[in-house]
Design an enzyme around this catalytic site. Structure first.
Site, PDB file in Angstrom:
ATOM      1  N   HIS B  38       0.959  -1.010   0.068  1.00 20.14           N
ATOM      2  CA  HIS B  38       0.123   0.051  -0.090  1.00 20.14           C
ATOM      3  C   HIS B  38       0.834   1.114  -0.081  1.00 20.14           C
ATOM      4  O   HIS B  38       0.611   2.267  -0.585  1.00 20.14           O
ATOM      5  CB  HIS B  38      -0.947   0.122   1.103  1.00 20.14           C
ATOM      6  CG  HIS B  38      -2.316  -0.569   0.948  1.00 20.14           C
ATOM      7  ND1 HIS B  38      -2.546  -1.997   0.829  1.00 20.14           N
ATOM      8  CD2 HIS B  38      -3.551  -0.084   0.748  1.00 20.14           C
ATOM      9  CE1 HIS B  38      -3.563  -2.242   0.853  1.00 20.14           C
ATOM     10  NE2 HIS B  38      -4.398  -1.134   0.444  1.00 20.14           N
ATOM     11  N   LYS B 103     -10.328  -7.818   7.722  1.00 18.48           N
ATOM     12  CA  LYS B 103     -11.035  -8.078   9.176  1.00 18.48           C
ATOM     13  C   LYS B 103     -10.841  -6.940  10.068  1.00 18.48           C
ATOM     14  O   LYS B 103     -10.158  -6.168  10.016  1.00 18.48           O
ATOM     15  CB  LYS B 103     -10.487  -9.340   9.664  1.00 18.48           C
ATOM     16  CG  LYS B 103      -9.058  -9.138  10.147  1.00 18.48           C
ATOM     17  CD  LYS B 103      -8.764 -10.529  10.783  1.00 18.48           C
ATOM     18  CE  LYS B 103      -7.275 -10.544  11.277  1.00 18.48           C
ATOM     19  NZ  LYS B 103      -7.055  -9.679  12.609  1.00 18.48           N
TER      20      LYS B 103
END
Lengths: 280, 183
Positions: B38, B103
């Site tokens: 990222h 999650k």
């Protein structure tokens, strides 16, 4: 004096690193099966069903339960009448981690330096907590520790005036704010007392206890029971989706403290609460 | 709570109809990325450079799989915790990313970007990594091989079981679910 060879330590660490990651320990397996029966939330129940199916697949196909096969944390109790020959203790442990994580296709998740580092490529070095104890055996606990639950752990230097009510507030708040992040249902390791660093160690050590075992001191056994109820009343539930089962167990380790200090720590463990023990 | 079968890439319309708590069976291509990847993607976007993966209509799965054992498509491959990607997600959503799989809950800036650009956040079951690997039918490293487990992989998934955790209108399964069971 009794002797063991360093390579026996290496072999044990390698084998247990793999077994811990492939096979959910019986105490954890049983606790999750009970949680599945108890859970009322449909989403929570489905999560627990997947966790049980996953455990079965991991066990039979020798695949890791979780892709995060953890930082290799090793607790060791070395009997003072045991002589390790043919190598260094820590080097033998690290060689075991290196070989187990390679042979078992386990993920290598360790950076050589926290800021400048690259992946060490073999999941070493292990974190070793060694105590010298009476006797002539070596007890080893392998606790592969995932990052997701470790990140939700906390320590507080509370005031002695905060007392046991302060402990309860801190533990429950820790679980509530962690929400779904540490992969509930969690095992909550709680350290009470000691110094700053020893308190954190106690919380980690609490994760070695078998689920379902009770604290030898009845005061703490009661407190564990009460905390488990309080934690489950948060409603966080499996994976934070809401439900009755947020924790499988709350395990406390207590220690003497300074008259001015009241450290309390929480070390979260995910539902893949991996721990294996061997005595050499 | 509706059940959906979805195939990637997803349109804004596909995503806008999803509500927190819905279950989804996902098929098609997803790209993997976590912290280190990222960081690189966002540095490229900020420098106005081309990315190694398409974003328009695509999904990013936050996973760093275990090494692939012989005879398998991929090693165990469950979701990692998503909040660590929160600093990077809004700019990716602005550039067309349609959804994320991970999650744990997302922060307000991510939710605002999801509402604005029409995107969804799915949760997979953390720690069900061996089971999830069975939904992955092919895997190929396509960028940042030097990152090892954190490299960007192109995965083809089939019937990947997901839950809509946070939707494009602010619905949040964590808040709603936990409120229902708190005592």
């Amino acid at each position: 004096m009794r002797e063991i060879r360093a390579e026996q330590i290496t072999e044990a660490v390698a084998r247990l690193s793999m077994e811990a990651n492939f096979e959910l320990e019986d105490d954890v397996q049983k606790a999750i099966e009970e949680a599945f029966e108890k859970e009322e939330s449909p989403a929570g129940k489905e999560v627990l069903r997947q966790i049980l199916e996953n455990s079965q697949i991991a066990r039979t196909e020798r695949m890791p339960i979780c892709q995060d096969t953890g930082y290799a944390v090793v607790f060791a109790e070395l009997g003072q009448d045991l002589h390790i020959v043919g190598g260094d203790f820590e080097a033998a442990v690290n060689e075991g981690v290196r070989s187990g994580y390679t042979e078992g296709y386990l993920r290598k998740s360790v950076l050589s330096d926290p800021i400048k580092g690259a992946n060490t490529g073999d999941n070493t070095p292990a974190i070793v907590h060694l105590r010298i104890v009476p006797g002539d055996t070596l007890k080893l606990w392998i606790v592969p520790k995932g990052g997701g639950s470790e990140n939700m752990s906390k320590i507080a230097m509370m005031k002695p005036a905060d007392g046991v009510e302060g402990v309860k507030r801190f533990v429950v708040d820790c679980v509530r704010t962690a929400s779904g992040n540490p992969c509930p249902p969690v095992v909550v390791g709680v350290g009470i007392g000691g110094t700053f660093e020893y308190c954190a160690y106690l919380a980690k050590k609490a994760l070695l206890r078998m689920i379902g075992s009770t604290h030898p001191d009845s005061y703490y056994a009661e407190l564990e029971k009460e905390l488990l109820e309080l934690v489950n009343d948060t409603g966080v539930g499996p994976m934070g989706l809401g439900g009755r089962v947020t924790a499988l167990s709350v395990n406390i380790e207590a220690a003497p403290r300074h008259i001015a200090s009241f450290p309390v720590s929480v070390n979260m463990n995910c539902h893949a609460a991996r721990h294996k023990m061997v005595e050499l | 709570m509706a059940e959906h079968k979805l195939t990637t890439p997803l349109s804004e319309e596909d995503v806008r109809k999803l509500e927190a708590g819905d279950t989804v069976s996902l098929t098609g291509v997803v790209y993997t990325a976590r912290d280190a990847a990222h960081k690189r993607l966002v540095e490229l976007l900020e420098a106005g450079k081309e990315l190694p993966i398409p974003l328009e209509g695509q999904l990013i799965y936050y996973v760093g799989p275990a090494p692939t054992p012989p005879g398998k498509v991929i090693g165990s491959a469950g979701p990692t915790t998503s909040y660590r990607m929160d600093p990077y997600s809004p700019i990716l959503l602005e550039h067309g990313l349609r959804g994320m799989i991970g999650k744990g809950a997302r922060s307000e800036p991510v939710v605002e970007a999801m509402k604005k650009y029409g995107a969804v956040y799915f949760a997979a079951t953390g720690g069900a990594a061996a089971l999830i690997s069975r939904s992955i039918v092919s895997a190929e490293v396509i960028a940042y091989e030097d990152l090892g487990a954190e490299a960007i992989r192109k995965l083809e998934v089939k019937d990947f079981p997901l839950i809509v955790a946070q939707d494009s209108s602010g619905g949040n399964v964590y808040e709603e679910g936990q409120k229902q069971y708190a005592r």
